[in-house]
Design a protein around this motif. Structure first.
Motif, PDB file in Angstrom:
ATOM      1  N   UNK A  53      -5.835 -47.211 -36.429  1.00  0.00           N
ATOM      2  CA  UNK A  53      -7.047 -47.517 -35.695  1.00  0.00           C
ATOM      3  C   UNK A  53      -7.985 -48.301 -36.621  1.00  0.00           C
ATOM      4  N   UNK A  54      -8.439 -49.441 -36.154  1.00  0.00           N
ATOM      5  CA  UNK A  54      -9.316 -50.279 -36.957  1.00  0.00           C
ATOM      6  C   UNK A  54     -10.749 -50.161 -36.460  1.00  0.00           C
ATOM      7  N   UNK A  55     -11.671 -50.029 -37.402  1.00  0.00           N
ATOM      8  CA  UNK A  55     -13.088 -49.959 -37.045  1.00  0.00           C
ATOM      9  C   UNK A  55     -13.876 -50.922 -37.932  1.00  0.00           C
ATOM     10  N   UNK A  56     -14.945 -51.446 -37.374  1.00  0.00           N
ATOM     11  CA  UNK A  56     -15.865 -52.250 -38.171  1.00  0.00           C
ATOM     12  C   UNK A  56     -17.269 -52.141 -37.599  1.00  0.00           C
ATOM     13  N   UNK A  57     -18.306 -52.313 -38.433  1.00  0.00           N
ATOM     14  CA  UNK A  57     -18.203 -52.428 -39.889  1.00  0.00           C
ATOM     15  C   UNK A  57     -17.926 -51.077 -40.534  1.00  0.00           C
ATOM     16  N   UNK A  58     -17.723 -51.058 -41.828  1.00  0.00           N
ATOM     17  CA  UNK A  58     -17.522 -49.793 -42.528  1.00  0.00           C
ATOM     18  C   UNK A  58     -18.844 -49.099 -42.800  1.00  0.00           C
ATOM     19  N   UNK A  59     -19.852 -49.893 -43.061  1.00  0.00           N
ATOM     20  CA  UNK A  59     -21.175 -49.352 -43.357  1.00  0.00           C
ATOM     21  C   UNK A  59     -22.228 -50.195 -42.639  1.00  0.00           C
ATOM     22  N   UNK A  60     -23.330 -49.516 -42.256  1.00  0.00           N
ATOM     23  CA  UNK A  60     -24.433 -50.222 -41.627  1.00  0.00           C
ATOM     24  C   UNK A  60     -25.714 -49.463 -41.920  1.00  0.00           C
ATOM     25  N   UNK A  61     -26.717 -50.222 -42.360  1.00  0.00           N
ATOM     26  CA  UNK A  61     -28.039 -49.643 -42.589  1.00  0.00           C
ATOM     27  C   UNK A  61     -29.017 -50.397 -41.706  1.00  0.00           C
ATOM     28  N   UNK A  62     -29.753 -49.664 -40.882  1.00  0.00           N
ATOM     29  CA  UNK A  62     -30.736 -50.298 -40.000  1.00  0.00           C
ATOM     30  C   UNK A  62     -32.021 -49.486 -40.031  1.00  0.00           C
ATOM     31  N   UNK A  63     -33.077 -50.108 -39.567  1.00  0.00           N
ATOM     32  CA  UNK A  63     -34.343 -49.393 -39.437  1.00  0.00           C
ATOM     33  C   UNK A  63     -34.395 -48.718 -38.070  1.00  0.00           C
ATOM     34  N   UNK A  64     -35.167 -47.639 -37.995  1.00  0.00           N
ATOM     35  CA  UNK A  64     -35.291 -46.954 -36.707  1.00  0.00           C
ATOM     36  C   UNK A  64     -35.864 -47.919 -35.680  1.00  0.00           C
ATOM     37  N   UNK A  65     -35.438 -47.711 -34.461  1.00  0.00           N
ATOM     38  CA  UNK A  65     -35.803 -48.533 -33.301  1.00  0.00           C
ATOM     39  C   UNK A  65     -35.011 -49.839 -33.215  1.00  0.00           C
ATOM     40  N   UNK A  66     -34.210 -50.150 -34.234  1.00  0.00           N
ATOM     41  CA  UNK A  66     -33.320 -51.312 -34.116  1.00  0.00           C
ATOM     42  C   UNK A  66     -32.082 -50.919 -33.332  1.00  0.00           C
ATOM     43  N   UNK A  67     -31.283 -51.910 -32.993  1.00  0.00           N
ATOM     44  CA  UNK A  67     -30.039 -51.653 -32.283  1.00  0.00           C
ATOM     45  C   UNK A  67     -28.853 -51.927 -33.207  1.00  0.00           C
ATOM     46  N   UNK A  68     -27.724 -51.307 -32.869  1.00  0.00           N
ATOM     47  CA  UNK A  68     -26.520 -51.472 -33.689  1.00  0.00           C
ATOM     48  C   UNK A  68     -25.301 -51.325 -32.788  1.00  0.00           C
ATOM     49  N   UNK A  69     -24.226 -51.982 -33.166  1.00  0.00           N
ATOM     50  CA  UNK A  69     -22.980 -51.896 -32.394  1.00  0.00           C
ATOM     51  C   UNK A  69     -21.811 -51.687 -33.331  1.00  0.00           C
ATOM     52  N   UNK A  70     -20.883 -50.862 -32.878  1.00  0.00           N
ATOM     53  CA  UNK A  70     -19.668 -50.586 -33.636  1.00  0.00           C
ATOM     54  C   UNK A  70     -18.465 -51.017 -32.802  1.00  0.00           C
ATOM     55  N   UNK A  71     -17.430 -51.446 -33.494  1.00  0.00           N
ATOM     56  CA  UNK A  71     -16.240 -51.936 -32.810  1.00  0.00           C
ATOM     57  C   UNK A  71     -15.020 -51.117 -33.202  1.00  0.00           C
ATOM     58  N   UNK A  72     -14.108 -50.930 -32.250  1.00  0.00           N
ATOM     59  CA  UNK A  72     -12.891 -50.179 -32.510  1.00  0.00           C
ATOM     60  C   UNK A  72     -11.697 -50.857 -31.843  1.00  0.00           C
ATOM     61  N   UNK A  73     -10.619 -50.983 -32.592  1.00  0.00           N
ATOM     62  CA  UNK A  73      -9.358 -51.462 -32.044  1.00  0.00           C
ATOM     63  C   UNK A  73      -8.341 -50.338 -32.194  1.00  0.00           C
ATOM     64  N   UNK A  74      -7.878 -49.743 -31.095  1.00  0.00           N
ATOM     65  CA  UNK A  74      -6.993 -48.584 -31.197  1.00  0.00           C
ATOM     66  C   UNK A  74      -5.570 -48.976 -31.558  1.00  0.00           C
ATOM     67  N   UNK A  75      -4.745 -47.982 -31.738  1.00  0.00           N
ATOM     68  CA  UNK A  75      -3.319 -48.217 -31.984  1.00  0.00           C
ATOM     69  C   UNK A  75      -2.705 -48.847 -30.734  1.00  0.00           C
ATOM     70  N   UNK A  76      -1.881 -49.836 -30.943  1.00  0.00           N
ATOM     71  CA  UNK A  76      -1.281 -50.557 -29.827  1.00  0.00           C
ATOM     72  C   UNK A  76      -0.550 -49.600 -28.887  1.00  0.00           C
ATOM     73  N   UNK A  77      -0.876 -49.728 -27.609  1.00  0.00           N
ATOM     74  CA  UNK A  77      -0.204 -48.903 -26.615  1.00  0.00           C
ATOM     75  C   UNK A  77      -0.887 -47.589 -26.297  1.00  0.00           C
ATOM     76  N   UNK A  78      -1.879 -47.228 -27.094  1.00  0.00           N
ATOM     77  CA  UNK A  78      -2.589 -45.977 -26.828  1.00  0.00           C
ATOM     78  C   UNK A  78      -3.585 -46.176 -25.691  1.00  0.00           C
ATOM     79  N   UNK A  79      -3.405 -45.405 -24.635  1.00  0.00           N
ATOM     80  CA  UNK A  79      -4.254 -45.544 -23.469  1.00  0.00           C
ATOM     81  C   UNK A  79      -5.600 -44.835 -23.641  1.00  0.00           C
ATOM     82  N   UNK A  80      -5.617 -43.799 -24.472  1.00  0.00           N
ATOM     83  CA  UNK A  80      -6.827 -42.992 -24.600  1.00  0.00           C
ATOM     84  C   UNK A  80      -7.574 -43.348 -25.878  1.00  0.00           C
TER      85      UNK A  80
END
Lengths: 112, 113
Positions: free
Chosen positions: B4-31
């Motif tokens: 399972x791939x995730x990015x970014x590895x680290x993120x520092x933000x100030x409160x009230x800002x927005x942030x997004x994380x990404x995930x790529x699962x194992x191929x073929x995994x439905x859940x």
């Protein structure tokens, strides 16, 4: 509320000794359990699983025991090595929807 | 087999800002699962997808958290606006349809200051 919990938050063992990590669960409907190992800065790593129709399952150096009567499972690690130092979580899958619920974890430290 | 791939590895933000994380699962995994792990605690399930549908989001703080898996493969988790108590590691996991052997990514460590 229903939860998965661990008896001991920390455990220290001598290298070469056997380790036993315990976990209590309260949902009698849970039918599948997984033990995970989490090293610092990493995601949980699958170790071994067991279904509720089994009492025992063995892997390489690890054994999981399930006692449904008292809702308890344990992870036994044989000949514990320094590389086994990590936090160990048990996770239960309840019978609806395949969601996994984790306990707090036990930190295992292996003393060389 | 790629994990399972995730990015970014680290993120520092100030409160009230927005942030997004990404995930790529194992191929073929439905859940696909998103978990929040606060320091010293076990992972807490936020949301579970099966293909591109939500199975369980009962523990997702929907006033600020959102997640999607539009094509049934990759997923994004967003927080807007972030609060200090959102500081945690966000873990993505995937499994087959039976739910067995859920595999986790390395996680994204979020620090809100």
């Amino acid at each position: 509320g229903e939860s998965v919990g661990l008896h001991l938050p920390t455990l220290s063992v001598q290298e070469g000794d056997n380790s036993i990590i315990n976990c209590a669960y309260s949902n009698s409907a849970s039918d599948y359990f997984i033990w995970y190992k989490q090293e610092s800065g990493k995601g949980p790593q699958f170790i071994i699983d067991i279904r509720s129709n089994m009492d025992k399952r063995q892997g390489q150096r690890v054994t999981v025991l399930l006692n449904k009567t008292v809702k308890h499972l344990s992870l036994q690690i044989a000949a514990t090595q320094p590389g086994d130092s990590a936090v160990y979580f048990c996770a239960e899958m309840r019978d609806t929807g395949n969601q996994f619920y984790f306990g707090t974890g036990t930190s295992l430290t292996v003393i060389p | 087999e790629a994990g399972v791939a995730q990015s970014p590895r680290y993120k520092i933000i100030e409160k009230r800002q927005s942030v997004a994380f990404w995930c790529n699962p194992i191929s073929g995994h439905a859940t696909l699962y998103w978990y929040q792990q606060i320091l010293g605690q076990g992972p807490k399930l936020l949301i579970q997808f099966q293909n591109n549908g939500v199975v369980d989001d009962s523990q997702l703080p929907k006033d600020r958290f959102s997640a999607e898996r539009l094509k049934g493969v990759d997923s994004t988790l967003k927080i807007q606006p972030a609060k200090l108590e959102d500081s945690a590691v966000y873990l993505c996991a995937s499994s087959n349809l039976l739910g067995t052997e859920a595999f986790f990514g390395q996680g994204t460590r979020l620090t809100v200051v």
